[in-house]
Enzyme design. Structure first.
Site, short mmCIF file in Angstrom:
data_model
loop_
_atom_site.label_atom_id
_atom_site.label_comp_id
_atom_site.label_asym_id
_atom_site.label_seq_id
_atom_site.Cartn_x
_atom_site.Cartn_y
_atom_site.Cartn_z
N HIS A 552 1.43 7.48 73.62
CA HIS A 552 1.69 8.49 72.59
C HIS A 552 1.39 9.86 73.18
O HIS A 552 0.40 10.03 73.89
CB HIS A 552 0.81 8.22 71.37
CG HIS A 552 1.22 8.99 70.15
ND1 HIS A 552 1.01 10.34 70.03
CD2 HIS A 552 1.82 8.60 69.01
CE1 HIS A 552 1.47 10.75 68.86
NE2 HIS A 552 1.98 9.71 68.22
N ARG A 575 3.56 17.50 64.38
CA ARG A 575 4.72 18.18 64.98
C ARG A 575 5.88 18.25 64.00
O ARG A 575 6.68 19.18 64.03
CB ARG A 575 5.13 17.45 66.26
CG ARG A 575 4.16 17.68 67.40
CD ARG A 575 4.48 16.82 68.61
NE ARG A 575 4.01 15.44 68.43
CZ ARG A 575 4.73 14.37 68.69
NH1 ARG A 575 5.97 14.50 69.12
NH2 ARG A 575 4.23 13.16 68.52
#
Length: 877
Positions: A552, A575
């Site tokens: 990740h 994000r």
């Protein structure tokens, strides 16, 4: 107008009873009897509803040419395009074509053909609508008033469309009118469906039409037909449930006699249970011991074999367990840790689901499937992906309805073409789901239907001569540190033990398949060591995609402990709401909304050797980056931001200069990067193909408030694992089913291919956990043992008056074995809960003796406190 009124009445009937813990309701529930009372003698009102709906559809048909080319301008290009596509999809739908004959059966122009009456009729129309609008001004509830005004405006717009010449429509309709018009069509469509649903609900429990207020004039008759817990309907439900249990041999004659006696005496606890669970015999039977602890159901004894053994208590294991229990089955649930929840408890971004009714987001199954296949790459398994995607809506609905989790917020994560990731308004999605589902499972403990064994490690699967799995053997760690041998038999064993990302020992799965990742930090708990894969392969199970370990892109680097190999995940949501990634030169380097594999590749690409070979060197230092959010981006993930601020993982920074100082870079460098991002957002595309720009920093960067933290790539998920089919059966190396062995969650492989799409982990656990839980055969239960039922007096306990607790007194209870915490103005003694907390004891003990309201709100919804009794009122001064 009658149709609009009918629509409102139907909404009340469909959402009649509010959520109530005391009455066992987690959501608003319908009242089919109220529906019958209102419409049994007035079917014309339902005809008027359909008439009103047709009027709205006729108006929609007439206005189609104008609406098809209507320019939507909200300020968000993506939302505008999406709304246009959805509106055109509605206008092209079959319903407008199939009802053509109905549409032309009436002509509004005929109403005004006689000039003598035309003016009077027009004034009457206006007068009626003005009068109704004035009445709405008297409504006290602002939400009701708003909905009423919207409906009036929407229906008025429909009549306006029908009465006006076609050439005047384009210049006569305002944006507010069009919005209200579409919302009213949606509401009326929902009401038409509710008529059928409420009718079916009523006749599922009745054999003849009965109005609750029929012939009721006064006195005893009114009491007899009361809808309270002492009413005839509830008594009928109680007697009916007891009778059914006796007919099926699930209770003996003595217990039947006692229960019937208590029903006629209106035992309040029995009546409440009957009111809400009388139609669900399995749950009614399970909850009976809550009326009296001396009533024991046909639970699991030392000599009684359960329907299934479930190993692992993350979401997959708990979903399988709860589905088995709800079907009347019995389960032994085994967990090697001291607390339930596993890695599911840490999930933060959300759970994916394609729900077509969320039409404002334009999502559809094929799009979700394509996104998942694209992320899975060459290793994609279409049959498993189809199972995942096609069951996604039902999975999320089950979590909402059965488990009681709020999943009302939608977001679009990286790699997704639409908003389809669901999360709660309050709290972290993993913590909320795990808390609620383990609570639901534990309601079956008292009846003995489930036996939960913590601190117990399964060491071997038991098999018979034909190779079928028939049980487990293991060891239980006792409080004095000794090991006790455990042996349980069952025709079904479910492996839900998670992945192997935290096992860095020599010879581990990580060492065997991805040795270059051995030094990389991980978000998974230390317990993620691949136990279930070892158990499965020992029974002949095949494995798939074992080298597919997901890195990740964003794990938080704690400034207080930067070298700790265990990291907290900074989920895609950070994000998705607008967070941007910057390297040590203050430059952006990727599309932050790309897939995990893509973003990680861009991060690793800062290393020259990786950029050339595309292979990571185990000895290379793991790179770090800055994750920066504007104030508007932070608002989109406020609960998460607050949580990370409290953890010290995010820093609040005021102004551009302070941000540059935090990044240890020249102001001009950071300013240039942010201004370029602002320009890209205006253009609608950047150099890396990003087209969605949420939470863009304001133009004046000097007055912007930033939230920044350091992130690094982390091991997060193992795509590989045991080979399964679409029904969760574990397959051997020849792709043949191993009888009695099932798997769900991260322990299984093949579903996600090369790379898992963000938000699909919780979905996988729910979908395949549910599939396994629904297919396992349930053996008939033994009868409930005869015990005396308590003679209820009906008295209600008086609320305990809480004493005041000062800040000084609170501080005196700040130890792990004496842990008081103030939350929302009340003080709770959480000493006994510390070790049971799914997220671990530290989250509670670090707040011991303090006001933990802010930290609590960042992770949990307030409803979780319903299971805890406060010991006092917090008086800080």
């Amino acid at each position: 107008l009658s149709g609009l009124h009918t629509s409102t009445t139907l909404s009340i009937a469909k959402n009649y009873y509010p959520p109530s813990k005391k009455k066992g309701r987690t959501n608003w529930e319908p009242n089919p009897q109220y529906f019958i009372d209102k419409f049994a003698d007035s079917p014309d009102h339902l005809r008027n509803l359909h008439f009103s709906y047709v009027v709205l559809l006729r108006a929609l048909k007439k206005a189609s040419p104008v609406l098809y080319n209507y320019e939507i301008k909200t300020g968000d290009i993506l939302d505008d395009e999406m709304a246009t596509i959805l509106m055109r999809r509605l206008l092209d739908s079959m319903i407008l074509k199939s009802c053509q004959n109905v549409f032309t059966a009436f002509d509004e122009n005929l109403m005004f053909k006689e000039q003598v009456n035309a003016i009077t009729l027009q004034e009457n129309f206006k007068g009626v609508f003005h009068n109704v609008s004035s009445i709405l001004d008297c409504v006290q509830c602002q939400q009701c008033k708003l909905h009423g005004k919207m409906a009036m405006l929407g229906y008025g717009t429909a009549l306006k469309i029908l009465f006006l010449p076609e050439d005047m429509l384009a210049t006569s309709l305002s944006r507010n009118e069009i919005v209200a018009f579409f919302n009213t069509i949606a509401k009326m469509s929902e009401s038409v469906r509710e008529v059928r649903e409420l009718t079916n609900m009523y006749w599922s429990t009745h054999t003849r039409l009965e109005k609750s207020d029929a012939s009721v004039s006064s006195g005893s008759d009114a009491k007899l037909l009361s809808t309270g817990i002492d009413g005839i309907e509830v008594l009928d439900a109680a007697v009916g449930a007891v009778s059914s249990l006796a007919d099926q041999g699930l209770i003996d004659e003595s217990t039947e006699s006692n229960l019937i006696k208590q029903a006629f005496q209106r035992n309040p606890e029995l009546m409440v249970l009957s009111k809400h669970y009388g139609s669900n015999l399995s749950k009614f039977l399970n909850f009976l011991p809550n009326i009296d602890s001396q009533i024991s159901t046909a639970g699991i004894t030392d000599n009684d074999e359960p329907d299934a053994i479930v190993i692992g208590t993350g979401l997959a294991g708990l979903a399988a367990t709860l589905n088995i229990l709800d079907r009347g089955g019995r389960v032994v649930l085994i967990e090697k840790e001291h607390r339930l929840g596993g890695n599911s408890n840490k999930a933060s971004s959300g759970i994916n689901a394609c729900c077509p009714q969320n039409s404002t987001d334009g999502d559809y199954l094929e799009s979700f499937k394509e996104d998942t296949i694209r992320s899975a790459g060459k290793s994609s398994k279409p049959h498993l992906i189809e199972t995942l995607v096609e069951n996604s809506e039902a999975a999320v609905q089950w979590l909402k309805d059965r488990v009681g989790v709020d999943l009302s917020v939608l977001a679009q994560l990286g790699g997704h073409g639409h908003k389809r990731t669901h999360r709660p308004k309050q709290g972290m999605v993993g913590a909320e789901i795990i808390y609620n589902i383990q609570r639901a499972v534990k309601t079956y403990e008292k009846s003995g239907m489930v036996k939960i064994m913590v601190d117990t490690r399964v060491t071997q699967l038991k098999r018979n001569e034909s190779g079928a799995v028939i049980g487990v053997e293991g060891v239980k760690m006792t409080k004095d540190g000794k090991n006790e041998t455990v042996s349980v038999t069952s025709p079904n064993v479910v492996l839900a033990t998670g992945g192997f990302a935290s096992d860095r020992s020599s010879g581990s799965y990580l060492d065997q398949y991805r040795p270059e990742l051995m030094r990389m930090p991980a978000t998974a708990g230390e317990f993620s060591t691949g136990d279930g894969i070892t158990l499965g392969t020992s029974a002949g199970a095949g494995t798939v995609d074992m080298d597919k370990v997901q890195v990740h892109p964003t794990g938080w680097v704690d400034p207080k402990d930067p070298s700790n190999p265990g990291k907290i995940l900074a989920g895609e949501l950070m994000r998705g709401v607008g967070g941007i990634l910057m390297n040590h030169n203050g430059e952006r380097f990727c599309n932050e909304l790309g897939t995990r594999a893509y973003v990680v590749d861009k991060m690793f690409g800062h290393d020259p050797q990786y950029a050339e070979t595309k292979s990571w060197n185990v000895d290379t230092e793991i790179p770090t980056f800055s994750l920066v959010l504007s104030a508007s981006a932070a608002t989109g993930a406020q609960k998460h931001v607050d949580h990370y601020l409290n953890k010290g993982l995010l820093t609040r920074i005021e102004g551009l200069e302070a941000l540059a100082k935090w990044m240890k870079l020249p102001v001009a460098t950071v300013k240039a990067s942010l201004q370029e991002y602002q320009r890209d957002a205006k253009k609608g595309k950047d150099a890396w193909g990003k087209v969605t720009f949420n939470g863009v920093p304001q133009k004046d960067l000097s007055s912007e408030v930033f939230y920044a933290g350091t992130v690094t790539p982390v091991l997060h998920y193992c795509m590989g694992g045991l080979t399964i089919d679409k029904d969760g059966n574990v397959l051997n190396e020849n792709n043949e089913v191993i009888p009695g062995l099932h798997a769900a969650g991260e322990v299984s492989g093949g579903i996600h291919g090369d790379n898992r799409l963000g938000g699909n982990s919780l979905l996988e656990c729910t979908v395949f956990g549910t599939i396994v839980g629904k297919k396992i055969p349930i053996k008939p239960q033994k009868s409930i043992q005869s015990n005396n039922l308590r003679q209820g007096s009906g008295a209600i306990d008086k609320p305990v008056e809480l004493r005041n607790i000062s800040a000084d007194e609170l501080k005196e209870h700040s130890a792990e074995d004496d842990c008081w915490v103030a939350i929302h103005g009340l003080v709770y003694d959480l000493t006994d809960f510390v070790d049971e907390h799914p997220a671990g004891p530290d989250s509670i003990t670090e707040l011991a003796g303090q006001d933990g309201t802010e930290e609590f709100q960042a992770v949990h919804g307030e409803n979780i406190l319903e299971d805890f009794d406060p010991i006092g009122t917090f008086v800080p001064v």
